[in-house]
Design an enzyme around this catalytic site. Sequence first.
Site, PDB file in Angstrom:
ATOM      1  N   ASP A  46       0.844  -1.202   0.000  1.00  0.00           N
ATOM      2  CA  ASP A  46       0.000   0.000   0.000  1.00  0.00           C
ATOM      3  C   ASP A  46       0.877   1.250   0.000  1.00  0.00           C
ATOM      4  O   ASP A  46       1.570   1.527   0.974  1.00  0.00           O
ATOM      5  CB  ASP A  46      -0.891  -0.001   1.254  1.00  0.00           C
ATOM      6  N   TYR A  51       3.119   9.811  -0.373  1.00  0.00           N
ATOM      7  CA  TYR A  51       4.190   9.191   0.428  1.00  0.00           C
ATOM      8  C   TYR A  51       5.564   9.434  -0.215  1.00  0.00           C
ATOM      9  O   TYR A  51       6.596   9.233   0.424  1.00  0.00           O
ATOM     10  CB  TYR A  51       3.982   7.675   0.602  1.00  0.00           C
ATOM     11  N   LYS A  76      -2.642   5.828  -4.350  1.00  0.00           N
ATOM     12  CA  LYS A  76      -3.785   6.714  -4.069  1.00  0.00           C
ATOM     13  C   LYS A  76      -3.605   8.072  -4.750  1.00  0.00           C
ATOM     14  O   LYS A  76      -2.483   8.580  -4.840  1.00  0.00           O
ATOM     15  CB  LYS A  76      -3.934   6.926  -2.551  1.00  0.00           C
ATOM     16  N   HIS A 109      -7.641   9.399  -2.066  1.00  0.00           N
ATOM     17  CA  HIS A 109      -6.999   9.358  -0.741  1.00  0.00           C
ATOM     18  C   HIS A 109      -7.877   9.943   0.372  1.00  0.00           C
ATOM     19  O   HIS A 109      -7.960   9.387   1.458  1.00  0.00           O
ATOM     20  CB  HIS A 109      -5.656  10.098  -0.811  1.00  0.00           C
ATOM     21  N   LEU A 191      -2.195  -0.657  13.918  1.00  0.00           N
ATOM     22  CA  LEU A 191      -1.579  -0.879  15.241  1.00  0.00           C
ATOM     23  C   LEU A 191      -1.572   0.422  16.031  1.00  0.00           C
ATOM     24  O   LEU A 191      -0.785   0.585  16.976  1.00  0.00           O
ATOM     25  CB  LEU A 191      -0.147  -1.412  15.062  1.00  0.00           C
ATOM     26  N   SER A 233       6.154  -1.433   9.144  1.00  0.00           N
ATOM     27  CA  SER A 233       7.364  -1.419   9.969  1.00  0.00           C
ATOM     28  C   SER A 233       8.541  -1.307   9.022  1.00  0.00           C
ATOM     29  O   SER A 233       8.475  -1.802   7.896  1.00  0.00           O
ATOM     30  CB  SER A 233       7.489  -2.702  10.801  1.00  0.00           C
TER      31      SER A 233
HETATM   32  P1  NAD Z   1       0.667   1.264  12.025  1.00  0.00           P
HETATM   33  O1  NAD Z   1      -0.526   1.227  12.894  1.00  0.00           O
HETATM   34  O2  NAD Z   1       0.873   0.214  10.994  1.00  0.00           O
HETATM   35  O3  NAD Z   1       1.924   1.370  12.991  1.00  0.00           O
HETATM   36  C1  NAD Z   1       3.231   1.377  12.510  1.00  0.00           C
HETATM   37  C2  NAD Z   1       4.185   1.539  13.675  1.00  0.00           C
HETATM   38  O4  NAD Z   1       3.916   0.534  14.650  1.00  0.00           O
HETATM   39  C3  NAD Z   1       5.634   1.325  13.279  1.00  0.00           C
HETATM   40  O5  NAD Z   1       6.199   2.503  12.785  1.00  0.00           O
HETATM   41  C4  NAD Z   1       6.269   0.850  14.583  1.00  0.00           C
HETATM   42  O6  NAD Z   1       6.524   1.953  15.420  1.00  0.00           O
HETATM   43  C5  NAD Z   1       5.141   0.045  15.191  1.00  0.00           C
HETATM   44  N1  NAD Z   1       5.243  -1.387  14.901  1.00  0.00           N
HETATM   45  C6  NAD Z   1       4.930  -2.024  13.741  1.00  0.00           C
HETATM   46  N2  NAD Z   1       5.120  -3.345  13.855  1.00  0.00           N
HETATM   47  C7  NAD Z   1       5.545  -3.554  15.116  1.00  0.00           C
HETATM   48  C8  NAD Z   1       5.917  -4.713  15.841  1.00  0.00           C
HETATM   49  N3  NAD Z   1       5.862  -5.920  15.290  1.00  0.00           N
HETATM   50  N4  NAD Z   1       6.317  -4.561  17.127  1.00  0.00           N
HETATM   51  C9  NAD Z   1       6.349  -3.331  17.717  1.00  0.00           C
HETATM   52  N5  NAD Z   1       6.030  -2.204  17.083  1.00  0.00           N
HETATM   53  C10 NAD Z   1       5.626  -2.309  15.800  1.00  0.00           C
HETATM   54  O7  NAD Z   1       0.673   2.741  11.379  1.00  0.00           O
HETATM   55  P2  NAD Z   1       0.688   3.435   9.966  1.00  0.00           P
HETATM   56  O8  NAD Z   1       1.992   3.352   9.306  1.00  0.00           O
HETATM   57  O9  NAD Z   1       0.117   4.778  10.238  1.00  0.00           O
HETATM   58  O10 NAD Z   1      -0.412   2.645   9.109  1.00  0.00           O
HETATM   59  C11 NAD Z   1      -0.092   1.559   8.276  1.00  0.00           C
HETATM   60  C12 NAD Z   1      -0.274   1.909   6.821  1.00  0.00           C
HETATM   61  O11 NAD Z   1      -1.596   2.405   6.577  1.00  0.00           O
HETATM   62  C13 NAD Z   1       0.605   3.054   6.330  1.00  0.00           C
HETATM   63  O12 NAD Z   1       1.938   2.673   6.160  1.00  0.00           O
HETATM   64  C14 NAD Z   1      -0.100   3.426   5.058  1.00  0.00           C
HETATM   65  O13 NAD Z   1       0.186   2.504   4.030  1.00  0.00           O
HETATM   66  C15 NAD Z   1      -1.562   3.316   5.485  1.00  0.00           C
HETATM   67  N6  NAD Z   1      -2.123   4.617   5.918  1.00  0.00           N
HETATM   68  C16 NAD Z   1      -3.088   5.177   5.141  1.00  0.00           C
HETATM   69  C17 NAD Z   1      -3.653   6.385   5.503  1.00  0.00           C
HETATM   70  C18 NAD Z   1      -4.720   6.970   4.635  1.00  0.00           C
HETATM   71  O14 NAD Z   1      -5.064   8.140   4.824  1.00  0.00           O
HETATM   72  N7  NAD Z   1      -5.276   6.225   3.712  1.00  0.00           N
HETATM   73  C19 NAD Z   1      -3.235   7.055   6.668  1.00  0.00           C
HETATM   74  C20 NAD Z   1      -2.254   6.450   7.458  1.00  0.00           C
HETATM   75  C21 NAD Z   1      -1.715   5.230   7.074  1.00  0.00           C
END
Ligand code: NAD
Length: 281
Positions: A46, A51, A76, A109, A191, A233
């Site tokens: 994704d 980005y 997006k 988006h 997460l 991650s």
């Molecule tokens: P997420 O909830 O996936 O959290 C990511 C963070 O969690 C990492 O940076 C790390 O700090 C921690 N983490 C991940 N795996 C872990 C593990 N196994 N153990 C401990 N800590 C861990 O947050 P995100 O990046 O905001 O969301 C995921 C994806 O969603 C984004 O990368 C993007 O592709 C998408 N996204 C889309 C929008 C949108 O507006 N459409 C907005 C935000 C994110």
Amino acid sequence: MTFSPVLTFNDGNTIPQLGYGVWQVEDDVAEKVVAQAFEAGFRHIDTAKIYGNEAGVGRAIEQSGLKPEEIFITTKLWNADQGYESTLRAFEESMERLGLETLDMYLIHWQQPKQDKYVDTWKALIELQKRGRVKTIGVSNFTKEGLQRLIDETGVVPAINQIELHPFFNQAELREFNASHGILTQAWSPLGQGGELLESPVIAQIAAKHGATPAQVGIAWHLAIGNVVIPKSVTESRIRENYAALDVTLDATDIQAINGLDDSAEGAGRIGPDPAVSDFA
Ligand code: NAD
């Protein structure tokens, strides 16, 4: 290797339920970590124009040796590109950066209610799908009202709505609306961006019971309640750990307990902007 389950869209195409997101990942880092994600087993990536890493994702795809039919790529359309003609242009620019002939999924988006160009933008996505440039079209950060308007004015139901969704903000009402219209729900920040959520005692207890980590329990919860989920991650061991959440099966009591963590009644659970009111460039 375990492969992700797939879910079927209202257009007949399928998506791996577990994917890998690359928000806030620099372009050159994206190339490296997407390669690691493919290595771990992820086949669904994704990204988004905003980005700034579509090119890095594209290089990782090229170097992976994976065939287009073996992977699922989403990008997006950014807010500044909303509108019919500008969407068609922005799409081609994204494809150029990704180095792809056909895209698996293209999303608007943000709804941008004040900008109010999303119906015309949606018509451009419908056209791109008709031309065979993109297989599946959907939206991100859409409210019930925005979705209903797209349906009423074009007759084409989005395949998916990608929204902020995690145990502290579980979006029960919007998930139900999506499902009742045949729209899949995709969870962003699944997460909770790795903060307090992964320290929740409820999740820690369930993790201990399954010999799993809190992140794996979080991902397993999304999978169990039917969300498409895209954890991020940039740490290789965590990328592998997150993929291995496919092997964690929660029972009804676990799911109930995690459902109980929702904090949206107090309005505290949301991390990101509220799509109903936020318009940004
Ligand atoms: P997420 O909830 O996936 O959290 C990511 C963070 O969690 C990492 O940076 C790390 O700090 C921690 N983490 C991940 N795996 C872990 C593990 N196994 N153990 C401990 N800590 C861990 O947050 P995100 O990046 O905001 O969301 C995921 C994806 O969603 C984004 O990368 C993007 O592709 C998408 N996204 C889309 C929008 C949108 O507006 N459409 C907005 C935000 C994110």
